[in-house]
Design an enzyme around this catalytic site. Structure first.
Site, short mmCIF file in Angstrom:
data_model
loop_
_atom_site.label_atom_id
_atom_site.label_comp_id
_atom_site.label_asym_id
_atom_site.label_seq_id
_atom_site.Cartn_x
_atom_site.Cartn_y
_atom_site.Cartn_z
N HIS A 166 0.83 -1.21 0.00
CA HIS A 166 0.00 0.00 0.00
C HIS A 166 0.87 1.25 0.00
CE1 HIS A 166 -3.74 -2.05 0.30
NE2 HIS A 166 -3.30 -2.78 1.30
N CYS A 226 -1.92 -3.82 -16.57
CA CYS A 226 -2.58 -2.85 -15.68
C CYS A 226 -2.04 -2.93 -14.26
CB CYS A 226 -4.09 -3.06 -15.68
SG CYS A 226 -4.59 -4.64 -14.99
C1 PEP Z 1 -2.63 -6.80 -10.16
O1 PEP Z 1 -2.68 -7.82 -9.47
O2 PEP Z 1 -1.61 -6.45 -10.81
C2 PEP Z 1 -3.78 -5.90 -10.24
C3 PEP Z 1 -3.80 -4.89 -11.10
O3 PEP Z 1 -4.81 -6.11 -9.39
P1 PEP Z 1 -4.80 -5.72 -7.83
O4 PEP Z 1 -3.57 -4.90 -7.55
O5 PEP Z 1 -6.08 -4.99 -7.60
O6 PEP Z 1 -4.77 -7.07 -7.18
#
Ligand code: PEP
Ligand code: MG
Length: 561
Positions: free
Chosen positions: A187, A486
């Site tokens: 975080h 992403c």
């Molecule tokens: C990921 O796991 O890279 C992702 C984009 O999803 P999250 O960070 O919400 O798990």
């Protein structure tokens, strides 16, 4: 001068005094009652004055803060003087509880009542629990928990930051973040990048630097230097004097004109508006959890479709990729996930919850379809945590039934990367979630600081799986179905170049990262990006991969990235 190294997760070089995050306030002992000589009246008064002092402190901070931080502080200040809370505490005092214990239990009761009311009131439960910790700290005469207050800008040092801390972090006051725990996907790292603050995580020893000590923080090199010398001072001065990055003009491209749409990751309508203002070419990841977290029940169809529509309306005629609910592991959801699972990251999470609780996903897809029908956005949908082609096919069926035309999957599990070809037979696109893909490739919990070296998307094994995904897409279809990224990797400008070189079609990131990624990408030809990818994939460690690629991209330094 002494220095500590950790993982640099957000660039920037600054100098300022450290302030340590005070430790959490431990629960007052239930076995200790009100001492025989203490008077209930006097203790009730003491409690009231402590609550008043907390309220005054929070109000003063709210007056000096801005944006979300000011709002959260104001709401918490209101709670500090809540008559219901003080009345319940006085009753418990009269029944023989110690002063600290009385406010502790009273807050517990009030929080439970608020939670039972649901909605906005349930969200206030966290404020009550924050207030009780502050009142107990005041009664004990120890520093209040949470982000410390200061008149001068400071470097915040902590073990790690929790999502709840982020609301009161005032970016006008905090100039850098350094934590002993956390990793590149923690975080703290995500927050630092979203706020554009230099940050070093997994830097063991930073919590021992006395508050007030001047430190130099280098968020690219992962360096924290106490009592900095001339070299550090000139590095910080050079950073401060750097020219601002040009704003993103809304078209992601390499130097030789290869278009790479730069999209944004958003969590709600407000974030979508900010992303559109920052030039995002669309939304590459709408995290729909915002609608569900801290809820005891599934939000209604109307509530969901209104929330999704708010995002779609920020991007008329643009692509918005909605990720269906990703509950579990670091995002538990009481009505959907099982908190007693021995390994939640490997448990019934993401798309997998559909089997255990059929209906929630179908209703969500219907709400997305309804919102899409009332907006001009080009809506795509994808499922998180897909591990096999059969799951992708099942998800595509659910999308079709809901009237959603462009189904896709997230590639977050090595098995999905390795079978991308078969998966893309069933769906129209893939988006690589590098945060989880790194966690599962390296078998290293993304939340654990001691594993930061492993939970680094520069790990050549992770890059090889990204390549496998792109190759899988190319092997099954001509032209290949789109593969985007992403995860947080897309927000690291040097790594973004590597991803483009690996053949990724689009990149989605927090809105603040768009200008840096766009500016660097514009200086690099597709051939140079391919060379960067070759260097990174064949490196023997994440560290070497990053060092080799950065050395090959001198514009990084010029752009202050
Ligand atoms: C990921 O796991 O890279 C992702 C984009 O999803 P999250 O960070 O919400 O798990
Ligand atoms: Mg994920």
């Amino acid at each position: 001068m002494s220095s500590i190294t950790g993982a640099g997760v957000s660039p920037g070089r600054v100098i300022g005094p450290v302030l340590q995050m005070p430790p959490a306030v431990p629960e007052p002992d239930a076995g200790v009652g009100l001492p025989a000589e203490a008077s209930v009246e006097a203790e009730t008064e003491r409690l009231k004055s402590a609550a008043k002092a907390v309220q005054a402190g929070l109000k003063a901070r709210a007056a000096n803060a801005s944006g979300d931080a000011a709002e959260v502080l104001k709401a918490t200040a209101l709670m500090a003087a809540d008559p219901m809370l003080l009345k319940s505490a006085a009753k418990l005092l009269a029944a023989g509880r110690s002063t600290e214990r009385a406010i502790w239990e009273a807050a517990e009761q009030v929080a439970a009542q608020l939670k039972a009311l649901g909605g906005y009131m349930a969200e206030r439960a966290a404020d009550v629990l924050d207030v009780r910790a502050r009142v107990v700290a005041e009664l004990r005469g120890v520093p209040a928990p949470g982000i410390p207050d200061s008149d001068v800008p400071f470097v915040l040092a902590a073990d790690d930051l929790a999502p709840a801390d982020t609301a009161t972090l005032d970016p006008a006051k905090v100039i850098a973040l350094v934590t002993a725990g956390g990793g590149p996907q923690s975080h703290t790292a995500i927050l630092a990048r979203a706020l554009g603050l230099p940050a070093v995580v997994a830097a063991e020893g930073v919590t021992s630097i006395p508050s007030g000590t001047e430190v130099f923080v280098d968020g690219s090199a992962g360096l924290v230097v106490a009592e900095p010398g001339e070299t550090e001072r000139s590095a910080a001065a050079a950073w401060a004097a750097r020219g601002a990055l040009p704003a993103f003009d809304g078209t992601g491209t390499t130097a030789d004109g290869q278009l790479v749409p730069l999209l944004s990751n958003v969590g709600d309508g407000e974030g979508a508006l900010a992303a559109a203002a920052a030039g995002a070419e669309g939304v590459g990841l709408l995290r729909t959890e915002f609608c569900f977290l801290n809820r005891d029940e599934e939000p209604s169809f109307e509530e969901q479709s209104a929330a999704y529509k708010a995002v779609f309306d920020a991007f008329p005629a643009k692509k918005v990729v909605v990720r269906t609910l990703d509950a579990g592991a670091d995002k538990p959801l009481p009505f959907l996930t099982d908190a007693t699972e021995p390994n939640p990251a490997l448990g019934v999470r993401g798309y997998r919850t559909d089997k255990a609780h059929p209906g929630v996903l179908e209703r969500q897809l219907q709400a997305i379809a309804a919102a899409a029908g009332q907006s001009k956005a080009e809506v795509w949908v994808m499922a998180p945590m897909i591990s096999a082609a059969s799951e992708a096919a099942h998800f595509a069926g659910l999308c079709e039934a809901a009237g959603l035309k462009t189904p896709g999957v997230m590639v977050e599990v090595p098995s999905a990367a390795l079978t991308a070809g078969a998966i893309l037979e069933a769906v129209d696109f893939a988006s690589i979630g590098t945060n989880d893909l790194t966690q599962y490739t390296m078998a290293a919990d993304r939340q654990l600081g001691p594993l930061a070296e492993l939970t680094d998307p520069w790990q050549p094994a992770v890059l090889q799986l990204i390549k496998a995904t792109v190759d899988g897409a190319a092997a099954t279809h001509q032209p290949p179905k789109p593969v985007g990224v992403c995860g947080e990797a897309a927000a690291d400008p040097a790594l973004a170049v590597v991803l483009v070189g690996l053949g990724v079609n689009s990149l989605s990131m927090n809105a603040r990262a768009l200008s840096g990624v766009a500016a660097l990408l514009k200086t690099v030809t597709l051939e140079q990006a391919k060379e960067a990818a070759r260097l990174a994939v064949t490196a023997d460690s994440a560290e070497t991969a990053k060092a080799k690629v950065r050395a090959n991209l001198p514009m990084l330094e010029t752009l202050g990235l």
